[in-house]
Design an enzyme around this catalytic site. Structure first.
Site, PDB file in Angstrom:
ATOM      1  N   GLU A 280      89.919  62.205  29.138  1.00 21.92           N
ATOM      2  CA  GLU A 280      91.375  62.344  29.642  1.00 21.92           C
ATOM      3  C   GLU A 280      91.644  61.257  30.144  1.00 21.92           C
ATOM      4  O   GLU A 280      93.046  60.607  30.136  1.00 21.92           O
ATOM      5  CB  GLU A 280      91.652  63.547  30.050  1.00 21.92           C
ATOM      6  CG  GLU A 280      91.546  64.765  29.115  1.00 21.92           C
ATOM      7  CD  GLU A 280      92.075  64.718  27.966  1.00 21.92           C
ATOM      8  OE1 GLU A 280      93.275  64.247  27.883  1.00 21.92           O
ATOM      9  OE2 GLU A 280      91.284  65.198  26.807  1.00 21.92           O
ATOM     10  N   TRP A 283      92.457  58.340  28.007  1.00 19.26           N
ATOM     11  CA  TRP A 283      93.776  58.389  27.428  1.00 19.26           C
ATOM     12  C   TRP A 283      94.728  57.715  28.231  1.00 19.26           C
ATOM     13  O   TRP A 283      95.558  56.855  27.592  1.00 19.26           O
ATOM     14  CB  TRP A 283      94.094  60.148  27.082  1.00 19.26           C
ATOM     15  CG  TRP A 283      93.656  60.237  25.725  1.00 19.26           C
ATOM     16  CD1 TRP A 283      92.643  61.358  25.563  1.00 19.26           C
ATOM     17  CD2 TRP A 283      94.108  59.789  24.612  1.00 19.26           C
ATOM     18  NE1 TRP A 283      92.492  61.437  24.315  1.00 19.26           N
ATOM     19  CE2 TRP A 283      93.218  60.719  23.677  1.00 19.26           C
ATOM     20  CE3 TRP A 283      95.212  59.127  24.047  1.00 19.26           C
ATOM     21  CZ2 TRP A 283      93.440  60.559  22.005  1.00 19.26           C
ATOM     22  CZ3 TRP A 283      95.359  59.075  22.627  1.00 19.26           C
ATOM     23  CH2 TRP A 283      94.400  59.960  21.878  1.00 19.26           C
ATOM     24  N   TRP A 311     116.962  60.038  12.497  1.00 22.66           N
ATOM     25  CA  TRP A 311     117.127  60.998  13.464  1.00 22.66           C
ATOM     26  C   TRP A 311     118.428  61.780  13.531  1.00 22.66           C
ATOM     27  O   TRP A 311     119.397  61.082  13.159  1.00 22.66           O
ATOM     28  CB  TRP A 311     117.044  60.386  14.652  1.00 22.66           C
ATOM     29  CG  TRP A 311     115.726  59.720  14.926  1.00 22.66           C
ATOM     30  CD1 TRP A 311     115.477  58.295  14.975  1.00 22.66           C
ATOM     31  CD2 TRP A 311     114.142  60.048  15.044  1.00 22.66           C
ATOM     32  NE1 TRP A 311     114.075  57.958  15.307  1.00 22.66           N
ATOM     33  CE2 TRP A 311     113.393  59.129  15.395  1.00 22.66           C
ATOM     34  CE3 TRP A 311     113.690  61.455  14.939  1.00 22.66           C
ATOM     35  CZ2 TRP A 311     112.065  59.330  15.480  1.00 22.66           C
ATOM     36  CZ3 TRP A 311     112.366  61.560  15.150  1.00 22.66           C
ATOM     37  CH2 TRP A 311     111.284  60.543  15.201  1.00 22.66           C
ATOM     38  N   ASN A 346      99.841  70.120  29.788  1.00 23.13           N
ATOM     39  CA  ASN A 346      99.713  69.190  28.419  1.00 23.13           C
ATOM     40  C   ASN A 346      99.903  69.717  27.163  1.00 23.13           C
ATOM     41  O   ASN A 346     100.582  69.349  26.367  1.00 23.13           O
ATOM     42  CB  ASN A 346      98.358  68.515  28.552  1.00 23.13           C
ATOM     43  CG  ASN A 346      98.119  67.301  27.273  1.00 23.13           C
ATOM     44  OD1 ASN A 346      98.987  66.610  27.302  1.00 23.13           O
ATOM     45  ND2 ASN A 346      97.091  67.709  26.541  1.00 23.13           N
ATOM     46  N   TRP A 364     112.513  60.686  19.364  1.00 22.03           N
ATOM     47  CA  TRP A 364     111.832  60.920  20.530  1.00 22.03           C
ATOM     48  C   TRP A 364     111.967  60.196  21.734  1.00 22.03           C
ATOM     49  O   TRP A 364     111.793  60.623  23.065  1.00 22.03           O
ATOM     50  CB  TRP A 364     110.101  60.236  20.093  1.00 22.03           C
ATOM     51  CG  TRP A 364     110.098  58.941  20.091  1.00 22.03           C
ATOM     52  CD1 TRP A 364     110.404  58.192  18.709  1.00 22.03           C
ATOM     53  CD2 TRP A 364     109.959  57.845  20.897  1.00 22.03           C
ATOM     54  NE1 TRP A 364     110.070  56.816  18.787  1.00 22.03           N
ATOM     55  CE2 TRP A 364     110.139  56.557  20.294  1.00 22.03           C
ATOM     56  CE3 TRP A 364     109.903  57.572  22.409  1.00 22.03           C
ATOM     57  CZ2 TRP A 364     109.810  55.447  20.734  1.00 22.03           C
ATOM     58  CZ3 TRP A 364     109.863  56.475  22.876  1.00 22.03           C
ATOM     59  CH2 TRP A 364     109.947  55.283  22.014  1.00 22.03           C
ATOM     60  N   TRP A 387     104.801  60.376  24.020  1.00 16.12           N
ATOM     61  CA  TRP A 387     105.989  60.741  23.151  1.00 16.12           C
ATOM     62  C   TRP A 387     105.880  60.167  21.510  1.00 16.12           C
ATOM     63  O   TRP A 387     105.930  60.774  20.602  1.00 16.12           O
ATOM     64  CB  TRP A 387     107.225  60.683  23.763  1.00 16.12           C
ATOM     65  CG  TRP A 387     107.818  61.346  24.550  1.00 16.12           C
ATOM     66  CD1 TRP A 387     107.573  61.711  25.910  1.00 16.12           C
ATOM     67  CD2 TRP A 387     108.558  62.644  23.982  1.00 16.12           C
ATOM     68  NE1 TRP A 387     108.137  63.004  26.435  1.00 16.12           N
ATOM     69  CE2 TRP A 387     108.683  63.487  25.310  1.00 16.12           C
ATOM     70  CE3 TRP A 387     108.813  63.037  22.696  1.00 16.12           C
ATOM     71  CZ2 TRP A 387     109.567  64.679  25.141  1.00 16.12           C
ATOM     72  CZ3 TRP A 387     109.885  64.205  22.664  1.00 16.12           C
ATOM     73  CH2 TRP A 387     110.052  65.091  23.700  1.00 16.12           C
TER      74      TRP A 387
HETATM   75  C1  LIG Z   1     105.071  64.228  25.322  1.00 19.42           C
HETATM   76  C2  LIG Z   1     104.207  63.864  26.785  1.00 19.42           C
HETATM   77  C3  LIG Z   1     104.346  63.185  27.840  1.00 19.42           C
HETATM   78  C4  LIG Z   1     103.746  62.905  28.631  1.00 19.42           C
HETATM   79  N1  LIG Z   1     104.157  62.150  29.837  1.00 19.42           N
HETATM   80  C5  LIG Z   1     103.212  61.987  30.806  1.00 19.42           C
HETATM   81  C6  LIG Z   1     103.628  61.476  31.989  1.00 19.42           C
HETATM   82  O1  LIG Z   1     104.847  60.901  32.064  1.00 19.42           O
HETATM   83  N2  LIG Z   1     102.931  61.178  32.938  1.00 19.42           N
HETATM   84  C7  LIG Z   1     101.618  61.398  32.723  1.00 19.42           C
HETATM   85  O2  LIG Z   1     100.792  61.233  33.718  1.00 19.42           O
HETATM   86  N3  LIG Z   1     100.986  62.101  31.677  1.00 19.42           N
HETATM   87  C8  LIG Z   1     101.796  62.420  30.477  1.00 19.42           C
HETATM   88  N4  LIG Z   1     101.297  62.901  29.652  1.00 19.42           N
HETATM   89  C9  LIG Z   1     100.098  63.293  29.435  1.00 19.42           C
HETATM   90  C10 LIG Z   1      99.441  64.699  29.871  1.00 19.42           C
HETATM   91  O3  LIG Z   1     100.176  65.724  29.575  1.00 19.42           O
HETATM   92  C11 LIG Z   1      99.654  64.666  31.696  1.00 19.42           C
HETATM   93  O4  LIG Z   1      98.786  63.493  32.008  1.00 19.42           O
HETATM   94  C12 LIG Z   1      98.680  65.924  32.123  1.00 19.42           C
HETATM   95  O5  LIG Z   1      99.308  67.183  31.530  1.00 19.42           O
HETATM   96  C13 LIG Z   1      98.517  65.763  33.329  1.00 19.42           C
HETATM   97  O6  LIG Z   1      98.115  66.848  33.924  1.00 19.42           O
HETATM   98  P1  LIG Z   1      96.739  67.066  34.686  1.00 19.42           P
HETATM   99  O7  LIG Z   1      96.700  66.085  35.798  1.00 19.42           O
HETATM  100  O8  LIG Z   1      96.610  68.104  35.309  1.00 19.42           O
HETATM  101  O9  LIG Z   1      95.907  66.720  33.539  1.00 19.42           O
HETATM  102  P2  LIG Z   1      94.118  66.780  33.541  1.00 19.42           P
HETATM  103  O10 LIG Z   1      93.924  67.462  32.335  1.00 19.42           O
HETATM  104  O11 LIG Z   1      93.486  67.204  34.777  1.00 19.42           O
HETATM  105  O12 LIG Z   1      93.809  64.987  33.229  1.00 19.42           O
HETATM  106  C14 LIG Z   1      93.318  64.243  34.368  1.00 19.42           C
HETATM  107  C15 LIG Z   1      94.144  63.061  34.358  1.00 19.42           C
HETATM  108  O13 LIG Z   1      93.985  62.390  32.779  1.00 19.42           O
HETATM  109  C16 LIG Z   1      94.991  61.955  32.410  1.00 19.42           C
HETATM  110  N5  LIG Z   1      95.648  62.304  31.217  1.00 19.42           N
HETATM  111  C17 LIG Z   1      95.441  63.728  31.034  1.00 19.42           C
HETATM  112  N6  LIG Z   1      95.709  63.991  29.653  1.00 19.42           N
HETATM  113  C18 LIG Z   1      96.238  62.767  29.091  1.00 19.42           C
HETATM  114  C19 LIG Z   1      96.849  62.294  27.945  1.00 19.42           C
HETATM  115  N7  LIG Z   1      96.900  63.065  26.976  1.00 19.42           N
HETATM  116  N8  LIG Z   1      97.218  61.130  27.901  1.00 19.42           N
HETATM  117  C20 LIG Z   1      97.164  60.303  28.978  1.00 19.42           C
HETATM  118  N9  LIG Z   1      96.650  60.369  30.063  1.00 19.42           N
HETATM  119  C21 LIG Z   1      96.063  61.667  30.315  1.00 19.42           C
HETATM  120  C22 LIG Z   1      96.255  62.043  33.647  1.00 19.42           C
HETATM  121  O14 LIG Z   1      96.252  60.750  34.426  1.00 19.42           O
HETATM  122  C23 LIG Z   1      95.772  63.165  34.290  1.00 19.42           C
HETATM  123  O15 LIG Z   1      96.204  63.418  35.438  1.00 19.42           O
HETATM  124  C24 LIG Z   1     102.249  63.441  28.521  1.00 19.42           C
HETATM  125  C25 LIG Z   1     101.853  64.086  27.367  1.00 19.42           C
HETATM  126  C26 LIG Z   1     102.916  64.412  26.394  1.00 19.42           C
HETATM  127  C27 LIG Z   1     102.299  65.136  25.081  1.00 19.42           C
END
Ligand SMILES: Cc1cc2nc3c(=O)[nH]c(=O)nc-3n(C[C@H](O)[C@H](O)[C@H](O)COP(=O)(O)OP(=O)(O)OC[C@H]3O[C@@H](n4cnc5c(N)ncnc54)[C@H](O)[C@@H]3O)c2cc1C
Length: 480
Positions: A280, A283, A311, A346, A364, A387
């Site tokens: 993650e 990502w 759209w 997420n 989007w 997005w």
């Molecule tokens: C439509 C949409 C918009 C999003 N906008 C943002 C945003 O503005 N800022 C943001 O940090 N994340 C965003 N995310 C990605 C993800 O949802 C969040 O990083 C995650 O939910 C944060 O929660 P966590 O720290 O508990 O994640 P954990 O599952 O604990 O993951 C640890 C870290 O890994 C990174 N990470 C995890 N999942 C993703 C992912 N799918 N993509 C990229 N990095 C990831 C983040 O930095 C996160 O803090 C978005 C996802 C979607 C689907």
């Protein structure tokens, strides 16, 4: 200039003392250090932070001021174009060295180049490092010299690259002795006053480097074991919630990665969970490398075929989505969690984003802008990249025809409806069988739960099957 001249550290998305290469460089050789934060909303192309992120920024800067002052270092606050502010403060302290960590966005990188040129023209040494990512952009490349176009190829290539060990907080920090005028945080008005809508944010979060470390430690104990499966469940707290801390650089990805690896090596968490969590973090790297390569991902479709996408404009439906009143409980719970706490799980982010772009056929960019304003972790790379990934226009995106069914997603990932009950309390008394589809409940069940559809809770804004057909037709039209 001689090495005893003061050093200026210009802090940006790295609001921490540990594993901060710019701060470490500034402190090297025992130079007196002054720290600067510039609220730059004036340089061309810079996207001002949204409301929730401004709230976080205020808390984070306040904590950082305290942390730095414990080491005798002043954090000077200036507002305005960065080139002017950095130049002025560097001149005021007679800085021989200015250190900062790079940013990935195109506008930010341009500002940074301009600042570096200006400082060098004044014969000040400039030190630049990478602190926000595991790998500096441009270092994970294909043989053809491009960033890999799929996440799995990117991830594989990145894993072959070394990751530097995190740096400790500088052992010796000497503050710059002169007095410098700065602005006050209060004068920036980052926190809402009238009305003060930040109560839910204050309840949910503590912005600071110390809080970031505590969050990481708590996650390693309670969330990491079982993360690989539990991370998809919004009703369980198996995720780290480190995202806003990472966004503002209160903790670095290197620190997080090292701690998680250490936990797995010591047997505190299964390797599978640690690997999934690290993926993650990759990502995040993928989004940032894309931002650094492309520069404009919040405005431009990465796949140009989407420039023709039909759209819809439907302000009333957009409002219903924003307020969590679509009639689909999982979608509404997510958007209300966002509104109340500045964060959303997420899995639910994916469902609500898909609902906007595919069920409601709305651009989007409208959803991205709403998230930008309401998320405490609103991130210039992750937000637009995710997005676009959900909408289908992104790099290695979910195919447009994969349309999340919000009912099935709810039944699978919130099986007892606990998440929905928490954020959509007017449905709390419905039985599990209908909590994700209240319109299917019979009149007696609804009455017993105190639900009056269309009055206490909306009827579905659109029928799922009809929305799916419409979205697929729209996609076909772009392929003609
Ligand atoms: C439509 C949409 C918009 C999003 N906008 C943002 C945003 O503005 N800022 C943001 O940090 N994340 C965003 N995310 C990605 C993800 O949802 C969040 O990083 C995650 O939910 C944060 O929660 P966590 O720290 O508990 O994640 P954990 O599952 O604990 O993951 C640890 C870290 O890994 C990174 N990470 C995890 N999942 C993703 C992912 N799918 N993509 C990229 N990095 C990831 C983040 O930095 C996160 O803090 C978005 C996802 C979607 C689907």
């Amino acid at each position: 200039m001689p090495s005893h001249t003061p050093a200026l550290v210009w802090l940006r998305d790295d609001l921490r003392l540990a594993d901060n290469p710019a701060l470490t460089r500034a402190a090297e050789d025992g130079r007196p250090v002054c720290a600067l934060y510039v609220l730059d909303e004036d340089s061309p192309g810079i996207r001002p932070p949204g409301g929730a992120a401004r709230w976080w920024l205020a808390g984070s800067l306040r904590a950082l001021q305290v942390d730095l002052s414990r080491h005798g270092v002043q954090l000077v606050l200036r507002r305005g174009p960065a080139a002017r502010a950095v130049g002025e403060v560097a001149a005021q302290i007679g800085a021989g060295l200015v250190a900062f960590n790079d940013r990935a966005g195109a506008a930010e990188a341009k500002v940074d180049r301009k600042v570096a040129e200006l400082l060098r023209s004044e014969e000040r040494e400039v030190a630049r490092d990478c602190a926000h990512l595991l790998h500096p952009p441009g270092t994970v490349m294909t043989a053809a010299g491009r960033m890999p176009r799929t996440f799995s190829a990117f991830h594989r290539a990145a894993l072959k690259q070394p990751v530097a060990a995190p740096l400790p907080t500088p052992a010796r920090l000497t503050g710059f002795a002169g007095t410098l005028s700065g602005e006050t945080l209060e004068s920036w008005g980052l926190e809402p006053r009238r009305p003060d809508w930040a109560g839910g944010l204050r309840e949910a979060w503590t912005p600071s480097e110390a809080a970031a470390r505590e969050r990481l430690a708590a996650f390693i104990e309670d969330g990491l074991p079982g993360y690989a499966v539990g991370r998809d469940r919004p009703d369980l707290l198996h995720v780290s919630r480190l995202s806003p801390h990472l966004r503002f650089g209160e903790i670095s990805p290197r620190q997080v990665r090292a701690a998680v690896r250490h936990a797995a090596a010591g047997g505190a968490a299964p390797q599978r969970d640690a690997d999934k969590f690290e993926a993650e973090l990759y990502w995040r790297e993928f989004s940032y490398h894309l931002l650094a390569e492309d520069g404009d991902i919040a405005r431009r479709n990465i796949q140009e075929a989407f420039d023709q996408f039909p759209w819809r404009e439907a302000p009333g439906e957009l409002k219903a989505w924003q307020r969590g009143r679509t009639g689909y409980p999982l979608v509404d719970a997510g958007l209300r969690q966002l509104w109340q706490t500045g964060w959303m799980h997420n899995r639910v982010r994916m469902v609500v984003a898909s609902f906007l772009a595919k069920h409601l056929l709305m651009d989007w960019r409208l959803g991205e802008a709403w998230f930008w304003d309401t998320l405490v972790d609103a991130d210039p790379a992750n937000n637009p990249a995710s997005w676009q990934w959900v909408a289908g226009s992104g790099l290695d995106a979910a195919p447009y025809f994969r349309i999340f069914n919000p009912v099935m997603q709810g039944e699978k990932f919130d099986p007892d409806g606990a998440y929905v009950r928490r954020y959509v309390p007017e449905l709390a008394k419905l039985p599990n069988a209908v909590i994700h589809k209240p319109w299917t409940a019979d009149a007696g069940t609804l009455a017993a739960a105190g639900v009056r559809l269309g009055i206490t809770y909306p009827k579905p804004i659109i029928d799922h099957a009809a929305a799916r057909e419409r979205a697929l037709r729209a996609l076909k039209s772009t392929k003609k």
